[in-house]
Enzyme design. Sequence first.
Site, PDB file in Angstrom:
ATOM      1  N   GLY A  11       0.946  -1.207   0.068  1.00  0.00           N
ATOM      2  CA  GLY A  11      -0.028  -0.020  -0.126  1.00  0.00           C
ATOM      3  C   GLY A  11       0.870   1.239  -0.107  1.00  0.00           C
ATOM      4  CB  SER A  13       3.717   6.718   2.066  1.00  0.00           C
ATOM      5  OG  SER A  13       4.366   7.360   3.418  1.00  0.00           O
ATOM      6  CB  SER A  14       0.495   7.639   5.547  1.00  0.00           C
ATOM      7  OG  SER A  14       1.588   8.654   5.526  1.00  0.00           O
ATOM      8  N   GLY A  16      -1.350   2.637   6.620  1.00  0.00           N
ATOM      9  CA  GLY A  16      -1.602   1.847   7.722  1.00  0.00           C
ATOM     10  C   GLY A  16      -0.795   0.418   7.757  1.00  0.00           C
ATOM     11  CE  LYS A  17       3.231  -0.284   3.282  1.00  0.00           C
ATOM     12  NZ  LYS A  17       2.996   1.347   3.165  1.00  0.00           N
ATOM     13  CB  SER A  18       3.834   0.246  10.178  1.00  0.00           C
ATOM     14  OG  SER A  18       4.850   0.197   8.801  1.00  0.00           O
ATOM     15  CG  ASP A  39       9.066   2.970   5.775  1.00  0.00           C
ATOM     16  OD1 ASP A  39       9.320   3.080   4.724  1.00  0.00           O
ATOM     17  OD2 ASP A  39       7.992   3.052   6.495  1.00  0.00           O
TER      18      ASP A  39
END
Length: 206
Positions: A11, A13-14, A16-18, A39
């Site tokens: 997905g 950046s931002s 919500g993957k992490s 990252d």
Amino acid sequence: MGSGRIIFLNGTSSSGKSSIARELLDVLDDGVYFHLSVDSFNAMRTKRELGPEELDAALRRTRMGFHRSIAAMAEVGNDVVVDHVLSEPWRLIDCLTVLPPEDVLLVGVHCLLDELVRREQARGDRPAGLAAHQYDLVHAHGDYDLECDSGAATPRECAQRIKEFLPHRPDPTAFTRLRRRHLGTAARIAVDALRERQTQKGDAVG
């Protein structure tokens, strides 16, 4: 020793993957999972300022090393949650080349652009417009095993949905379908032969 499973979150950046990956490590109770994030690999790099060409080359090597670290972890039996951004076609091709497609659950993490921009501004640790730039690129390949809307569901809810879906991975998987589509027959044969030799070598050592 069998290969580990790979839950591959893709997905912008931002998106919500992490957050979803961290929740997956909490809810998955049928193995030992590791969260591998692109990252985190970027953060290992030297802080010395690099020129544009040197930086581009370093970033490409970083991505390629990241992909191969995923493969290596899974090859020796580790279950892995991957957090990645397939914003360039070559990244997908490289992953299709080095990862065993039958072991990968490809999950698309979606979010509306307005919400991505809001999150990006709230974080303050990403270049302005990064998510917007990636928005039409990361899902361009158009094929997933499972998709989540991180704007409509919490990270925990997304993780729970992935957990419930994991035992029911489709056959063929999205990675298998994409590999057939994007890699020529000769390339697939070469990759399969290399993987078979590696497996035989491992059996001989064992």
